[in-house]
Design a protein around this motif. Structure first.
Motif, short mmCIF file in Angstrom:
data_model
loop_
_atom_site.label_atom_id
_atom_site.label_comp_id
_atom_site.label_asym_id
_atom_site.label_seq_id
_atom_site.Cartn_x
_atom_site.Cartn_y
_atom_site.Cartn_z
N ASP A 258 45.08 47.69 21.05
CA ASP A 258 44.49 47.56 19.72
C ASP A 258 42.97 47.78 19.86
OD1 ASP A 258 43.28 46.57 17.42
OD2 ASP A 258 44.84 45.08 17.09
N ALA A 259 42.44 48.75 19.12
CA ALA A 259 41.02 49.11 19.28
C ALA A 259 40.09 47.97 18.89
CB ALA A 259 40.71 50.34 18.43
N ASP A 260 40.59 46.97 18.15
CA ASP A 260 39.71 45.88 17.72
C ASP A 260 39.73 44.69 18.69
OD1 ASP A 260 38.62 46.64 15.01
OD2 ASP A 260 40.74 47.06 14.76
N LEU A 261 40.58 44.74 19.70
CA LEU A 261 40.67 43.60 20.61
C LEU A 261 39.88 43.85 21.89
CD1 LEU A 261 44.40 42.47 20.39
CD2 LEU A 261 42.40 41.57 19.21
N THR A 262 39.59 42.74 22.60
CA THR A 262 38.90 42.83 23.88
C THR A 262 39.93 42.59 24.98
OG1 THR A 262 36.93 41.93 22.89
CG2 THR A 262 37.08 41.74 25.26
N TYR A 263 39.93 43.41 25.98
CA TYR A 263 40.90 43.26 27.07
C TYR A 263 40.15 42.95 28.36
CZ TYR A 263 44.18 45.38 23.86
OH TYR A 263 44.97 45.63 22.76
N PRO A 264 40.68 42.03 29.18
CA PRO A 264 40.01 41.75 30.46
C PRO A 264 40.07 42.99 31.37
CG PRO A 264 42.12 40.60 30.33
CD PRO A 264 41.92 41.27 29.01
N LEU A 265 39.09 43.11 32.25
CA LEU A 265 39.13 44.23 33.19
C LEU A 265 40.32 44.03 34.11
CD1 LEU A 265 35.35 44.29 34.05
CD2 LEU A 265 36.58 45.86 32.58
N GLN A 266 41.05 45.12 34.34
CA GLN A 266 42.25 44.96 35.16
C GLN A 266 41.88 45.11 36.64
OE1 GLN A 266 43.90 48.00 32.98
NE2 GLN A 266 44.84 46.66 31.47
N LEU A 267 41.77 43.97 37.31
CA LEU A 267 41.39 43.98 38.72
C LEU A 267 42.56 43.54 39.55
CD1 LEU A 267 37.92 42.24 38.51
CD2 LEU A 267 38.38 44.65 38.83
N SER A 268 42.76 44.18 40.67
CA SER A 268 43.77 43.65 41.56
C SER A 268 43.15 42.44 42.26
CB SER A 268 44.24 44.70 42.56
OG SER A 268 43.15 45.39 43.05
N GLU A 269 44.01 41.56 42.72
CA GLU A 269 43.62 40.28 43.34
C GLU A 269 42.43 40.47 44.29
OE1 GLU A 269 45.43 37.56 42.54
OE2 GLU A 269 44.17 36.23 43.76
N GLY A 270 41.32 39.79 43.99
CA GLY A 270 40.19 39.79 44.92
C GLY A 270 39.33 41.05 44.87
N ALA A 271 39.79 42.10 44.17
CA ALA A 271 39.02 43.35 44.18
C ALA A 271 37.85 43.24 43.21
CB ALA A 271 39.92 44.50 43.77
N GLU A 272 36.77 43.91 43.53
CA GLU A 272 35.62 43.90 42.63
C GLU A 272 35.76 45.04 41.64
OE1 GLU A 272 30.83 43.72 43.20
OE2 GLU A 272 32.14 43.12 44.85
N TYR A 273 35.39 44.82 40.40
CA TYR A 273 35.54 45.86 39.38
C TYR A 273 34.68 47.07 39.73
CZ TYR A 273 35.16 48.37 35.02
OH TYR A 273 35.18 49.36 34.08
N GLU A 274 35.30 48.24 39.67
CA GLU A 274 34.55 49.43 40.03
C GLU A 274 34.12 50.17 38.77
OE1 GLU A 274 35.11 53.71 42.17
OE2 GLU A 274 36.68 52.19 42.52
N TYR A 275 32.81 50.24 38.54
CA TYR A 275 32.29 50.88 37.34
C TYR A 275 32.38 52.40 37.48
CZ TYR A 275 29.05 52.76 33.98
OH TYR A 275 28.49 53.51 32.97
N ARG A 276 32.83 53.07 36.41
CA ARG A 276 32.85 54.54 36.41
C ARG A 276 31.80 55.04 35.45
NH1 ARG A 276 38.43 56.71 37.47
NH2 ARG A 276 39.56 54.81 37.88
#
Ligand code: SAM
Length: 339
Positions: A258-276
């Motif tokens: 849904d374009a109006d909702l906020t979704y958590p960043l999908q990170l695998s366990e312990g991984a740091e979010y990788e910005y693109r």
């Protein structure tokens, strides 16, 4: 650079990724703008690319709809051969293989003539227009300018679209939209308003999907046609056959994002979010001089090449570092205002 500063930069960069799922997906899937999903979701519902080889993409920059077109119309994702894609925008657009680009104003006769001449005798089966003006915040004025863009696009369409063809265009569903529906119904057997899942509910943006182009008998396309007729003042007064009601359809997987909702960043366990970074930063953006000046001022300060205080970090991250990324997947300024 201090580790706090680095963490701060990463937080700033990922916040839009968190807030806007389609912005994030666009970068992951290689689209130049999140708008790509709107066209894809319209196609899911209306199958607009069936038997299409020649298309005009009006108001095309930065080019995600042209990307969708070349991926959908060709086997290897590169236009060429029988496939013709003509993309037009006021802004410069980074090249896309096989896509013919015209830089110009679609409300100007000279641009329209350039587009028509690209087709020299042939006709397109599809015209799309995602045009949006820079919004002023004055709703009546914004809706009026948007309507002018749509009518300019319709005018061009009457010159290049084959009978039976499809026209898809962004529309602002403001209070006078009925007149536009009536005008579109003059040329197309079916007119539907589509609201893709990736277009925010909070936005008045929708898309008209006009199918089966059938100009009135004897109609001669004419670039000198006036745009919106000023004689009408209270369009809600239209009644009977003059008041056209068109179906309104939500499209895209309704159980999807849904374009109006906020979704958590999908990170695998312990991984740091990788910005693109965005796939296609803007070319010569209007804010470039200001950013450059700020950077020079920053460097001119003693010890200015590496901000050490939190204040310095804030000013550098907000305006200098992340701005290009934030603006490069931009939406029409007016439609959604979500950059
Ligand atoms: N469909 C594009 C994509 O997927 O990348 C996004 C289009 S963006 C929402 C709206 C575009 O409309 C802007 O690039 C803007 O320059 C263009 N535009 C606005 N007025 C225009 C005009 N009069 N002539 C040509 N382009 C125009």
């Amino acid at each position: 650079m201090s580790s706090n500063f680095l963490r701060f930069l990463k937080m700033g960069r990922s916040s839009k990724d968190k807030r806007d799922i389609y912005y994030r997906l666009a970068k992951e899937e290689g689209w130049r703008a999140r708008s790509a999903f709107k066209l894809l979701q319209i196609d899911e519902e209306f199958d607009i690319f069936k038997d299409v080889t020649r298309v005009v993409d009006l108001c095309a920059a930065p080019g995600s709809w042209s990307q969708v077109l070349s991926r959908k119309l060709t086997k290897d994702g590169t236009a060429g051969g029988d496939v013709k894609i003509v993309a037009v925008d006021l802004q410069a657009m980074a090249p896309l293989p096989g896509v013919i680009q015209i830089q110009g104003d679609i409300t100007k006769r000279s641009t329209a003539e350039q587009i028509i001449s690209e087709f020299s005798g042939q006709q397109a089966q599809l015209v799309v227009c995602d045009g949006a003006p820079d919004v002023t915040g004055l709703h009546d004025l914004d809706e009026y300018i948007q309507a002018q863009l749509l009518l300019a696009a319709l005018n061009i369409t009457t010159h290049v679209l084959a009978p039976g063809g499809t026209f898809v265009a962004k529309i602002f569903r403001g209070k006078d939209v009925t007149l536009l529906y009536s005008q579109l119904k003059v040329f197309f057997s079916r007119v539907t308003v589509a609201k893709p899942r990736s277009s925010r509910n909070s936005s008045i943006e929708s898309f008209v999907v006009c199918e089966d182009y059938r100009p009135p008998e004897g109609y001669v396309p004419n670039m000198t046609n006036p745009l919106l007729d000023h004689q009408y003042s209270d369009l809600d007064q239209l009644s009977g056959p003059n008041r056209v009601l068109v179906p309104f359809l939500a499209c895209g997987d309704l159980s999807g994002y849904d374009a109006d909702l906020t979704y958590p960043l999908q990170l695998s366990e312990g991984a740091e979010y990788e910005y693109r970074p965005p796939n296609q930063p803007p070319i010569n953006p209007p804010y470039q001089d200001a950013v450059e000046k700020k950077r020079t001022d920053q460097l001119a300060k003693p010890g200015g090449d590496c901000p050490t205080t939190p204040d310095a970090a804030v000013s550098l991250s907000a305006s200098d570092v992340d701005r290009t990324a934030a603006l490069s997947l931009q939406e029409p300024a007016g439609a959604e205002g979500d950059g």
